[in-house]
Enzyme design. Structure first.
Site, PDB file in Angstrom:
ATOM      1  N   ARG A 103       0.857  -1.337  -0.031  1.00  0.00           N
ATOM      2  CA  ARG A 103       0.032  -0.144   0.019  1.00  0.00           C
ATOM      3  C   ARG A 103       0.812   1.173  -0.033  1.00  0.00           C
ATOM      4  NH1 ARG A 103      -5.442   1.642   3.136  1.00  0.00           N
ATOM      5  NH2 ARG A 103      -6.259   0.214   1.630  1.00  0.00           N
ATOM      6  N   HIS A 130      -7.467   0.478  -6.613  1.00  0.00           N
ATOM      7  CA  HIS A 130      -7.425  -0.295  -5.648  1.00  0.00           C
ATOM      8  C   HIS A 130      -8.164  -1.437  -6.105  1.00  0.00           C
ATOM      9  CE1 HIS A 130      -7.969  -1.429  -1.387  1.00  0.00           C
ATOM     10  NE2 HIS A 130      -8.754  -0.289  -0.941  1.00  0.00           N
ATOM     11  N   GLN A 133      -9.869  -3.817  -3.557  1.00  0.00           N
ATOM     12  CA  GLN A 133     -11.487  -3.589  -3.246  1.00  0.00           C
ATOM     13  C   GLN A 133     -12.410  -3.911  -4.237  1.00  0.00           C
ATOM     14  OE1 GLN A 133     -12.162  -1.565  -0.308  1.00  0.00           O
ATOM     15  NE2 GLN A 133     -14.159  -2.196  -0.999  1.00  0.00           N
ATOM     16  N   ASP A 221     -17.047   7.218  -2.312  1.00  0.00           N
ATOM     17  CA  ASP A 221     -15.734   7.134  -1.400  1.00  0.00           C
ATOM     18  C   ASP A 221     -15.573   8.521  -1.016  1.00  0.00           C
ATOM     19  OD1 ASP A 221     -13.257   6.472  -0.396  1.00  0.00           O
ATOM     20  OD2 ASP A 221     -12.388   6.238  -2.404  1.00  0.00           O
ATOM     21  N   CYS A 261     -16.441   1.801   0.210  1.00  0.00           N
ATOM     22  CA  CYS A 261     -15.247   0.986   0.339  1.00  0.00           C
ATOM     23  C   CYS A 261     -14.824   1.122   1.679  1.00  0.00           C
ATOM     24  CB  CYS A 261     -14.153   1.420  -0.109  1.00  0.00           C
ATOM     25  SG  CYS A 261     -13.460   3.067  -0.467  1.00  0.00           S
ATOM     26  N   ARG A 289     -13.824  -8.695   1.573  1.00  0.00           N
ATOM     27  CA  ARG A 289     -12.490  -8.216   1.234  1.00  0.00           C
ATOM     28  C   ARG A 289     -11.925  -9.525   1.663  1.00  0.00           C
ATOM     29  NH1 ARG A 289     -10.401  -3.305   1.338  1.00  0.00           N
ATOM     30  NH2 ARG A 289      -8.469  -4.283   0.490  1.00  0.00           N
TER      31      ARG A 289
HETATM   32  N1  NVA Z   1      -9.966   6.711  -2.134  1.00  0.00           N
HETATM   33  C1  NVA Z   1      -9.495   6.532  -0.495  1.00  0.00           C
HETATM   34  C2  NVA Z   1      -9.999   4.721  -0.467  1.00  0.00           C
HETATM   35  C3  NVA Z   1      -9.605   4.450   1.057  1.00  0.00           C
HETATM   36  C4  NVA Z   1      -9.968   2.864   1.187  1.00  0.00           C
HETATM   37  C5  NVA Z   1      -8.101   6.730  -0.339  1.00  0.00           C
HETATM   38  O1  NVA Z   1      -7.282   6.365  -1.167  1.00  0.00           O
HETATM   39  O2  NVA Z   1      -7.843   7.352   0.904  1.00  0.00           O
HETATM   40  N1   CP Z   2     -11.377   0.000   2.010  1.00  0.00           N
HETATM   41  C1   CP Z   2     -10.326  -0.258   2.330  1.00  0.00           C
HETATM   42  O1   CP Z   2      -9.053  -0.328   1.819  1.00  0.00           O
HETATM   43  O2   CP Z   2     -10.054   0.365   3.898  1.00  0.00           O
HETATM   44  P1   CP Z   2      -8.708   0.332   4.656  1.00  0.00           P
HETATM   45  O3   CP Z   2      -8.053   1.748   4.217  1.00  0.00           O
HETATM   46  O4   CP Z   2      -9.191   0.372   5.974  1.00  0.00           O
HETATM   47  O5   CP Z   2      -7.474  -0.674   4.290  1.00  0.00           O
END
Ligand code: NVA
Ligand code: CP
Length: 304
Positions: A103, A130, A133, A221, A261, A289
């Protein structure tokens, strides 16, 4: 042959459906408490440069449920903090572990890790995509609706999750309507590739009402993603008309489901009321997930 999972372009339509089918089998086995030991002796690394609740815990719990082990790392505790190159990190980690979930911020960073890894690299979220997801979101829509023969709406930011929905739409031939404020549309090159190489019907709009009209799935989101904290206040103003609330949902299909998500910013992209009313789907979405990723881990690590 080693495969990576950096975007949904890395899997074919048939592979997506096979993963979802296997995820459903694994979900049933977990629910029944049947032991699954398909990944016994395997070690999964997780390298996270951004916070996470779902991705980290669902991967770790999923790996343990398959009989494997995990090592969680952040940039702070590794030599990445002291500028060890990703290319060296990838080659070293490949000697110790069987797969790596990453990540991070720039998508080029997971690409760099994948280029130098001799083990599968899984994108656990970048600024651009993502895929884990949306793989599990597809599973959730399938479970709830048993079909994809209807419009799916995306309301809000044209961001990483929206991009993965666009690729899913291209791969699976879905009808996707994306409504964003002007200037916050999805990345042009991602949309162009989806239209060029995919079979989805993808519409880019600025009107959230048009996007949700008759839609059976309404997705949203956060307005400011991780790394965009400085823009949060300005974004709150721009995105206000894109809130998923009861008023907007009146335009959707009467049996529409709402998806998020998570984490959600209640009162911003989604109201408290909508979160509570549609929570059963949203929390099932989070639960899935784990099963979708268990199927993904089996497929990448042992090829089935
Ligand atoms: N678009 C959000 C998704 C979090 C799972 C982010 O990148 O923070
Ligand atoms: N939806 C998702 O990826 O959540 P986290 O940021 O908690 O991993």
């Amino acid at each position: 042959m080693k495969r990576h999972f950096l975007t949904l372009w890395d899997v074919t339509e048939e592979e997506i459906w096979a993963l979802i089918e296997r995820a459903q089998v694994l979900k049933k086995a977990c629910r029944e408490g049947s032991p699954i030991q398909t990944l016994r002796g395997k070690v999964l690394g997780l390298l996270f440069l951004k916070p996470s609740t779902r991705t980290r815990v669902s991967f770790e719990a999923g790996m343990y449920r398959l009989g494997g082990q995990c090592i969680f790392m952040t940039s702070r505790e590794t030599q990445l903090a002291r500028k060890e190159p990703l290319s060296d990190t990838a080659r070293v980690l490949s000697r110790y572990i069987d797969a790596l979930v990453v990540r991070t911020y720039g998508h080029h960073e997971v690409e760099e890790l994948a280029r130098y890894s001799t083990i599968p690299v899984i994108n656990g979220l970048t600024d651009l995509y993502h895929p884990c997801q949306v793989l599990s979101d597809i599973m959730t829509v399938w479970e709830k609706k048993g079909s994809f023969d209807f419009p799916i709406a995306w309301v809000g930011d044209g961001n990483n999750v929206a991009h993965s929905w666009i690729v899913a739409s291209a791969r699976l031939g879905l009808t996707l309507r994306v409504a964003t404020p002007k200037g916050y549309e999805p990345d042009k090159s991602i949309v162009e590739r989806a239209l060029r190489e995919g079979k989805g019907r993808i519409e880019l709009l600025n009107d959230p009402v048009k996007a949700v009209e008759g839609a059976q799935v309404v997705n949203t989101d956060v307005w400011a993603s991780m790394g965009q904290e400085d823009e949060a206040e300005a974004r709150r103003e721009v995105f206000r008309p894109y809130q998923v609330n009861e008023g907007l949902l009146k335009h959707a299909h009467p049996e529409a489901i709402v998806m998020h998500c998570l984490p959600a910013h209640r009162g911003e992209e989604i109201t408290d009321e909508v979160m509570e009313r549609y929570g059963s789907v949203i929390f099932d979405q989070a639960e899935n997930r784990m099963f979708a990723q268990m199927a993904l881990l089996e497929w990448l690590l042992i090829g089935s």
